[in-house]
Scaffold this active site. Sequence first.
Site, PDB file in Angstrom:
ATOM      1  N   THR A  70       1.044  -0.912  -0.083  1.00 52.66           N
ATOM      2  CA  THR A  70       0.360  -0.343  -0.067  1.00 52.66           C
ATOM      3  C   THR A  70       1.052   0.773   0.196  1.00 52.66           C
ATOM      4  OG1 THR A  70      -1.431  -1.025   1.004  1.00 52.66           O
ATOM      5  CG2 THR A  70      -1.309   1.179   1.225  1.00 52.66           C
ATOM      6  N   ASN A 149      -4.898  -9.385  -7.627  1.00 49.73           N
ATOM      7  CA  ASN A 149      -4.735 -10.132  -6.582  1.00 49.73           C
ATOM      8  C   ASN A 149      -6.328 -11.158  -5.929  1.00 49.73           C
ATOM      9  OD1 ASN A 149      -5.820  -7.493  -6.817  1.00 49.73           O
ATOM     10  ND2 ASN A 149      -7.144  -8.141  -4.791  1.00 49.73           N
ATOM     11  N   GLN A 178       2.153  -9.293  -5.656  1.00 49.27           N
ATOM     12  CA  GLN A 178       1.055 -10.585  -5.929  1.00 49.27           C
ATOM     13  C   GLN A 178       1.709 -11.682  -6.900  1.00 49.27           C
ATOM     14  OE1 GLN A 178      -1.439 -11.761  -3.908  1.00 49.27           O
ATOM     15  NE2 GLN A 178      -2.413 -10.826  -3.167  1.00 49.27           N
ATOM     16  N   SER A 198       5.814  -6.392  -1.357  1.00 50.76           N
ATOM     17  CA  SER A 198       5.175  -6.475  -0.162  1.00 50.76           C
ATOM     18  C   SER A 198       5.922  -7.745   0.370  1.00 50.76           C
ATOM     19  CB  SER A 198       4.173  -6.757   0.168  1.00 50.76           C
ATOM     20  OG  SER A 198       3.329  -6.599   1.442  1.00 50.76           O
ATOM     21  N   GLY A 199       6.432  -7.482   1.872  1.00 46.78           N
ATOM     22  CA  GLY A 199       6.899  -8.792   2.685  1.00 46.78           C
ATOM     23  C   GLY A 199       6.005  -9.839   3.256  1.00 46.78           C
ATOM     24  N   HIS A 200       4.868  -9.645   4.149  1.00 50.68           N
ATOM     25  CA  HIS A 200       3.960 -10.928   4.149  1.00 50.68           C
ATOM     26  C   HIS A 200       3.489 -11.557   3.327  1.00 50.68           C
ATOM     27  CE1 HIS A 200       0.294  -8.375   3.493  1.00 50.68           C
ATOM     28  NE2 HIS A 200       0.741  -7.717   3.375  1.00 50.68           N
ATOM     29  N   THR A 236      13.128   7.092  10.378  1.00 51.92           N
ATOM     30  CA  THR A 236      14.344   5.688  11.369  1.00 51.92           C
ATOM     31  C   THR A 236      13.921   5.172  10.884  1.00 51.92           C
ATOM     32  OG1 THR A 236      14.344   6.856  12.992  1.00 51.92           O
ATOM     33  CG2 THR A 236      15.561   4.436  12.293  1.00 51.92           C
ATOM     34  N   CYS A 322      -7.938  -6.514   1.813  1.00 48.25           N
ATOM     35  CA  CYS A 322      -7.944  -5.709   1.929  1.00 48.25           C
ATOM     36  C   CYS A 322      -9.803  -4.784   1.857  1.00 48.25           C
ATOM     37  CB  CYS A 322      -7.124  -4.710   0.795  1.00 48.25           C
ATOM     38  SG  CYS A 322      -5.539  -4.445   1.381  1.00 48.25           S
TER      39      CYS A 322
END
Length: 379
Positions: A70, A149, A178, A198-200, A236, A322
């Site tokens: 996102t 997706n 995806q 995206s990592g997840h 950071t 989402c």
Amino acid sequence: MIYLDNSGTTNPHPEVLKSFQEVSTRFFANPSSIHQLGGETEKLLIKSRQQAAKLLSVHEDEIIFTSGGTEGNNTAIKGIALQHQGRGKHIITTEIEHPSVYEACKSLESLGFEVTYLPVNQNGVVSVKDVTEAIRKDTILISIMHVNNEIGSIQPIQEIGQLAKKYPKLFFHVDHVQGLGKVPLTLENSGIDLCSMSGHKIHGLKGTGILYCRRGVKLFPLFHGGEQERMIRSGTENLAGVVSFVKALRLIKEREVNDGDKLRQLHQYLAAELEKIDFVQLNSPANSAPHIVNFSIPGLKPEVMIHTLGKQGTYISTKSACSSKSLDESRIVKACGYSSERAKSALRVSLTYDNTMDEIKIFLKQLKEALSQLKEVME
């Protein structure tokens, strides 16, 4: 438990969790701090960026670490729009984009931008001819996803990239969330200027991701502050998240090569068996991505089937995670030309390399039993 909602999120790999914990413990200092601990942390950040660039075959200064798809999509789309609006205010996208692209484009319309939402065919694929004809003198951005997706349709990204090269004043963004680790995508010399990951979705952690930003591409930053991440993403750095993402990326790239055939076999078997079941209608095209199968059971609310299967420890979903709590019709299935009844009853099974044939067979058995029990509701 049989988990078949991997396009919603994946189970983090043990090695990914281990790397996150180790870095959080040993390298907790701020990479921007000038003391020795800060210096060591910065070195690890630099090394992680180099490794990510190598895995994606791009330059290390083209890697921007983000919190996920996102943020990557919004940074790319709004960053281009705000930075280059003097050149034009026209954007091209499709009717089947993820909400983080679709709604980002909608938000820009309220700021005076004009967006062309291209249609797709029944297979959920956009026409390169339509993309070509939509380009105008004031077009500054084309944003088209690689793999859908919901239904798993694969867009002709390579051809659109070559088309985009002919128009040096516009930029091409790809949502690769995806596709990453399942459907290969070349970034270098592809015509792609920006690409979100995206990592997840690849057995990494939530809150991690990458935005590929080709050398020479300027973005207006959404975050202003300490000028981290090439001044595009101040704040950071989440070093533990960065390291865990790179670990997940390396592991998924290996599995894409080693286990790709197995995943395709599971997908083909599942789709073929679903087609044999009464009341079931497949929405995913035959040549879709190897991890997504979308189907409808007209007359049955999808949440009824999801909860029925969930009681047995089998988890599937409907639509994008989402927007899945909004139980109206699927915008994606409707855009493919299917009826509202079909779009309202769409269900998604999404696989990963960890799924087995036994799990697929158990799911199919449970689905048939549930349909037999719910038959009275549907008739």
